[in-house]
Design a protein around this motif. Structure first.
Motif, PDB file in Angstrom:
ATOM      1  N   LEU A 188       6.262  16.525  22.134  1.00 42.08           N
ATOM      2  CA  LEU A 188       5.403  17.476  22.850  1.00 42.08           C
ATOM      3  C   LEU A 188       4.801  18.510  21.908  1.00 42.08           C
ATOM      4  CD1 LEU A 188       4.133  18.728  25.308  1.00 42.08           C
ATOM      5  CD2 LEU A 188       6.338  19.788  25.866  1.00 42.08           C
ATOM      6  N   ILE A 189       5.631  19.200  21.121  1.00 42.16           N
ATOM      7  CA  ILE A 189       5.060  20.255  20.274  1.00 42.16           C
ATOM      8  C   ILE A 189       4.232  19.660  19.136  1.00 42.16           C
ATOM      9  CG2 ILE A 189       6.959  21.841  20.814  1.00 42.16           C
ATOM     10  CD1 ILE A 189       7.526  21.593  17.664  1.00 42.16           C
ATOM     11  N   SER A 190       4.575  18.455  18.706  1.00 43.17           N
ATOM     12  CA  SER A 190       3.779  17.808  17.652  1.00 43.17           C
ATOM     13  C   SER A 190       2.418  17.387  18.191  1.00 43.17           C
ATOM     14  CB  SER A 190       4.536  16.600  17.091  1.00 43.17           C
ATOM     15  OG  SER A 190       5.780  17.008  16.539  1.00 43.17           O
ATOM     16  N   THR A 191       2.378  17.012  19.475  1.00 41.09           N
ATOM     17  CA  THR A 191       1.101  16.680  20.109  1.00 41.09           C
ATOM     18  C   THR A 191       0.266  17.942  20.306  1.00 41.09           C
ATOM     19  OG1 THR A 191       2.133  14.822  21.271  1.00 41.09           O
ATOM     20  CG2 THR A 191       0.009  15.579  22.102  1.00 41.09           C
ATOM     21  N   ILE A 192       0.920  19.026  20.716  1.00 36.76           N
ATOM     22  CA  ILE A 192       0.231  20.316  20.850  1.00 36.76           C
ATOM     23  C   ILE A 192      -0.380  20.718  19.507  1.00 36.76           C
ATOM     24  CG2 ILE A 192       0.596  22.795  21.210  1.00 36.76           C
ATOM     25  CD1 ILE A 192       2.654  22.044  23.372  1.00 36.76           C
ATOM     26  N   TYR A 193       0.415  20.601  18.450  1.00 34.53           N
ATOM     27  CA  TYR A 193      -0.069  20.930  17.103  1.00 34.53           C
ATOM     28  C   TYR A 193      -1.237  20.015  16.725  1.00 34.53           C
ATOM     29  CZ  TYR A 193      -0.168  21.318  12.017  1.00 34.53           C
ATOM     30  OH  TYR A 193      -0.573  21.498  10.721  1.00 34.53           O
ATOM     31  N   PHE A 240      -7.528  16.774  28.383  1.00 35.04           N
ATOM     32  CA  PHE A 240      -6.174  16.507  27.902  1.00 35.04           C
ATOM     33  C   PHE A 240      -5.472  17.809  27.517  1.00 35.04           C
ATOM     34  CE2 PHE A 240      -7.523  12.036  26.327  1.00 35.04           C
ATOM     35  CZ  PHE A 240      -7.396  11.550  27.610  1.00 35.04           C
ATOM     36  N   ALA A 241      -6.204  18.695  26.867  1.00 36.71           N
ATOM     37  CA  ALA A 241      -5.621  19.983  26.461  1.00 36.71           C
ATOM     38  C   ALA A 241      -5.203  20.790  27.683  1.00 36.71           C
ATOM     39  CB  ALA A 241      -6.621  20.771  25.619  1.00 36.71           C
ATOM     40  N   LYS A 242      -6.041  20.827  28.704  1.00 32.85           N
ATOM     41  CA  LYS A 242      -5.726  21.584  29.920  1.00 32.85           C
ATOM     42  C   LYS A 242      -4.506  21.002  30.629  1.00 32.85           C
ATOM     43  CE  LYS A 242     -10.299  23.439  31.094  1.00 32.85           C
ATOM     44  NZ  LYS A 242     -11.312  23.569  32.161  1.00 32.85           N
ATOM     45  N   VAL A 243      -4.455  19.674  30.707  1.00 34.14           N
ATOM     46  CA  VAL A 243      -3.314  19.021  31.358  1.00 34.14           C
ATOM     47  C   VAL A 243      -2.034  19.325  30.596  1.00 34.14           C
ATOM     48  CG1 VAL A 243      -2.278  16.795  31.948  1.00 34.14           C
ATOM     49  CG2 VAL A 243      -4.700  17.185  32.384  1.00 34.14           C
ATOM     50  N   LEU A 244      -2.101  19.252  29.267  1.00 37.91           N
ATOM     51  CA  LEU A 244      -0.921  19.504  28.451  1.00 37.91           C
ATOM     52  C   LEU A 244      -0.475  20.958  28.554  1.00 37.91           C
ATOM     53  CD1 LEU A 244       0.715  17.556  26.736  1.00 37.91           C
ATOM     54  CD2 LEU A 244      -0.442  18.444  24.714  1.00 37.91           C
ATOM     55  N   ILE A 245      -1.422  21.875  28.577  1.00 35.71           N
ATOM     56  CA  ILE A 245      -1.097  23.306  28.705  1.00 35.71           C
ATOM     57  C   ILE A 245      -0.424  23.578  30.048  1.00 35.71           C
ATOM     58  CG2 ILE A 245      -2.124  25.595  29.036  1.00 35.71           C
ATOM     59  CD1 ILE A 245      -4.226  24.739  26.898  1.00 35.71           C
ATOM     60  N   THR A 246      -1.041  23.110  31.121  1.00 31.02           N
ATOM     61  CA  THR A 246      -0.496  23.357  32.457  1.00 31.02           C
ATOM     62  C   THR A 246       0.881  22.724  32.621  1.00 31.02           C
ATOM     63  OG1 THR A 246      -2.772  23.292  33.285  1.00 31.02           O
ATOM     64  CG2 THR A 246      -1.023  23.263  34.923  1.00 31.02           C
ATOM     65  N   SER A 247       1.007  21.481  32.158  1.00 37.48           N
ATOM     66  CA  SER A 247       2.290  20.783  32.284  1.00 37.48           C
ATOM     67  C   SER A 247       3.371  21.451  31.444  1.00 37.48           C
ATOM     68  CB  SER A 247       2.131  19.324  31.848  1.00 37.48           C
ATOM     69  OG  SER A 247       1.190  18.660  32.651  1.00 37.48           O
ATOM     70  N   TYR A 263       1.123  10.310  24.724  1.00 34.06           N
ATOM     71  CA  TYR A 263       0.836   8.988  24.163  1.00 34.06           C
ATOM     72  C   TYR A 263      -0.657   8.706  24.165  1.00 34.06           C
ATOM     73  CZ  TYR A 263       1.185   4.013  23.175  1.00 34.06           C
ATOM     74  OH  TYR A 263       1.046   2.776  22.596  1.00 34.06           O
ATOM     75  N   LEU A 264      -1.333   9.110  25.230  1.00 29.38           N
ATOM     76  CA  LEU A 264      -2.776   8.912  25.304  1.00 29.38           C
ATOM     77  C   LEU A 264      -3.486   9.715  24.216  1.00 29.38           C
ATOM     78  CD1 LEU A 264      -4.841   7.359  26.926  1.00 29.38           C
ATOM     79  CD2 LEU A 264      -4.984   9.259  28.525  1.00 29.38           C
ATOM     80  N   ILE A 265      -3.011  10.945  23.974  1.00 28.83           N
ATOM     81  CA  ILE A 265      -3.584  11.767  22.906  1.00 28.83           C
ATOM     82  C   ILE A 265      -3.302  11.133  21.543  1.00 28.83           C
ATOM     83  CG2 ILE A 265      -3.419  14.006  21.731  1.00 28.83           C
ATOM     84  CD1 ILE A 265      -2.833  15.218  24.541  1.00 28.83           C
ATOM     85  N   TYR A 266      -2.068  10.631  21.377  1.00 25.33           N
ATOM     86  CA  TYR A 266      -1.709   9.959  20.118  1.00 25.33           C
ATOM     87  C   TYR A 266      -2.633   8.762  19.854  1.00 25.33           C
ATOM     88  CZ  TYR A 266       0.855   6.506  17.324  1.00 25.33           C
ATOM     89  OH  TYR A 266       1.197   5.549  16.411  1.00 25.33           O
ATOM     90  N   GLU A 267      -2.921   7.991  20.903  1.00 24.78           N
ATOM     91  CA  GLU A 267      -3.773   6.806  20.737  1.00 24.78           C
ATOM     92  C   GLU A 267      -5.247   7.159  20.551  1.00 24.78           C
ATOM     93  OE1 GLU A 267      -3.121   3.894  23.896  1.00 24.78           O
ATOM     94  OE2 GLU A 267      -2.138   2.685  22.345  1.00 24.78           O
ATOM     95  N   TYR A 321       9.281  14.843  32.390  1.00 21.91           N
ATOM     96  CA  TYR A 321       8.754  14.523  31.065  1.00 21.91           C
ATOM     97  C   TYR A 321       7.926  13.236  31.077  1.00 21.91           C
ATOM     98  CZ  TYR A 321      11.285  18.030  28.272  1.00 21.91           C
ATOM     99  OH  TYR A 321      11.723  19.202  27.701  1.00 21.91           O
ATOM    100  N   GLY A 322       8.130  12.393  32.077  1.00 14.88           N
ATOM    101  CA  GLY A 322       7.403  11.132  32.125  1.00 14.88           C
ATOM    102  C   GLY A 322       5.900  11.334  32.094  1.00 14.88           C
ATOM    103  N   PHE A 323       5.420  12.263  32.906  1.00 13.34           N
ATOM    104  CA  PHE A 323       3.984  12.547  32.952  1.00 13.34           C
ATOM    105  C   PHE A 323       3.510  13.123  31.619  1.00 13.34           C
ATOM    106  CE2 PHE A 323       0.534  15.605  33.810  1.00 13.34           C
ATOM    107  CZ  PHE A 323      -0.418  14.736  34.313  1.00 13.34           C
ATOM    108  N   ILE A 324       4.251  14.089  31.091  1.00 14.30           N
ATOM    109  CA  ILE A 324       3.855  14.741  29.837  1.00 14.30           C
ATOM    110  C   ILE A 324       3.832  13.737  28.691  1.00 14.30           C
ATOM    111  CG2 ILE A 324       4.490  16.523  28.159  1.00 14.30           C
ATOM    112  CD1 ILE A 324       5.697  18.116  30.435  1.00 14.30           C
ATOM    113  N   MET A 325       4.830  12.853  28.643  1.00 16.41           N
ATOM    114  CA  MET A 325       4.876  11.860  27.573  1.00 16.41           C
ATOM    115  C   MET A 325       3.715  10.867  27.687  1.00 16.41           C
ATOM    116  SD  MET A 325       7.330  12.635  25.480  1.00 16.41           S
ATOM    117  CE  MET A 325       6.859  14.357  25.778  1.00 16.41           C
TER     118      MET A 325
END
Length: 345
Positions: free
Chosen positions: A106-111, A39-46, A167-171, A159-163
């Motif tokens: 996005l930045i809150s999920t990164i944090y 998840f971290a790698k996907v979020l970083i790349t995206s 959401y998956l990280i949030y859950e 943003y659809g993919f990133i969101m």
């Protein structure tokens, strides 16, 4: 059921209908990659791709007490607060800003990821650097309701993919006993979530990758029971297929079921799960509408497996009833080939 991390990522991309990102986002997965790190790698790349494109901005309404005038004066508010004596006014104005809900999520999920136990140290450092690149965007305490505020259009559709990832990280992350820290819950251990993922993956795979059936959808089937009054009928449970595939001549109903064990064991013998078979049988009987293709519709129970494959065939009147499995512990080409073989596409 231990499904390779790379295959989990592909399942998600199909389920979300985001295949462009599957090819575009190289997450460089190896055998040692954990799901949290994926998840971290996907979020970083995206996020890097997003910054390269330019992050989305929008006009935001502000109301502020200021000396002088900016935008529109709110006279009633100004008078109510007795600000004229202080030579101040309440003004509302628009500000073209990046401080919008998608960027905040996005930045809150990164944090959140940087504060999650078990994340790779190098990924954590890279996430922290990324967070600093979103200047002027506020951190928020993410809630499920925030995701309902997202509005995607042609200009911000990436943003659809990133969101979805956010959401998956949030859950999958929860506050830990240590204040300000989070712990990760592996959603692949949750059978209900994996069943939803497997079903959505199968449906979108067939919608995208095959051309034999022009209709791929969920289908609501009505019970063919006779009833004296409408009130009685309302008590019947709703029947909805996982996947119905149709063309002018053929119809196939697929019930996708995710279990850690494909078969049940009874007196040391493997058996098909009876409830699954009853459900599929009910679909086949009640979907008939007098047409030839519904009379001869095929029913398939489809299970994932990581070891043994099953190909079981039965017949009831003109209906073929099949039990099939797809091995999710193999390479993606084999999975694709197997799914196409199952429907003879």
């Amino acid at each position: 059921m231990a499904i390779p991390i790379e295959n989990i990522y592909f399942l998600l991309c199909y389920a979300w209908n985001k295949l462009d990102e599957k090819e575009r986002v190289d997450v460089s997965i190896d055998d040692k990659t954990e799901l949290l790190d994926l998840f971290a790698k996907v979020l970083i790349t995206s996020s890097k791709l997003l910054l390269k494109r330019g992050i989305d901005k929008s006009y935001i309404d502000h109301e502020e007490e200021i000396s002088g005038v900016k935008g529109k004066i709110e006279i009633s508010q100004t008078l109510k607060r007795n600000l004229l004596f202080k030579q101040k006014t309440v003004c509302t104005y628009d500000d073209f800003s990046a401080n919008i809900i998608t960027n905040q999520i996005l930045i809150s999920t990164i944090y959140r990821l940087t504060r999650t136990k078990g994340i790779d140290l190098l990924l954590k450092m890279e996430l922290a650097k990324l967070q600093k690149m979103f200047l002027g965007v506020d951190l928020i305490e993410i809630k499920g309701s925030h995701f309902k505020q997202i509005k995607l259009n042609r200009n911000n559709r990436f943003y659809g993919f990133i969101m979805n990832v956010c959401y998956l990280i949030y859950e999958s992350t929860f506050p830990s006993e240590e204040k300000g820290k989070y712990k990760f819950s592996d959603f692949t251990r949750d059978d209900n979530k994996m069943n939803q993922l497997f079903e959505a993956f199968i449906r979108n795979f067939y919608r995208i990758e095959q051309h034999k059936f022009n209709a791929v959808k969920k289908e609501t089937i009505k019970w063919q029971f006779q009833h004296q009054d409408i009130e009685s009928y309302q008590y019947l449970p709703q029947m909805e297929t996982d996947i119905s595939l149709e063309n002018e001549e053929q119809k196939v109903i697929i019930d996708a079921k995710y279990y850690r064990e494909t078969m049940t064991i009874n007196y040391d013998k493997e058996r098909i799960k009876s409830s699954n078979l009853y459900q599929l049988f009910s679909y086949l009987l009640n979907q008939q509408d007098g047409s030839e293709k519904t009379k001869m519709a095929t029913g398939i129970l489809l299970y994932p497996t990581i070891e043994k494959d099953y190909n079981l065939d039965f017949q009831y009147n003109d209906h073929k009833i099949q039990i099939r499995t797809v091995n999710l512990n193999t390479n993606w080409r084999n999975i694709s080939t197997r799914l196409k073989e199952i429907i003879n596409a």
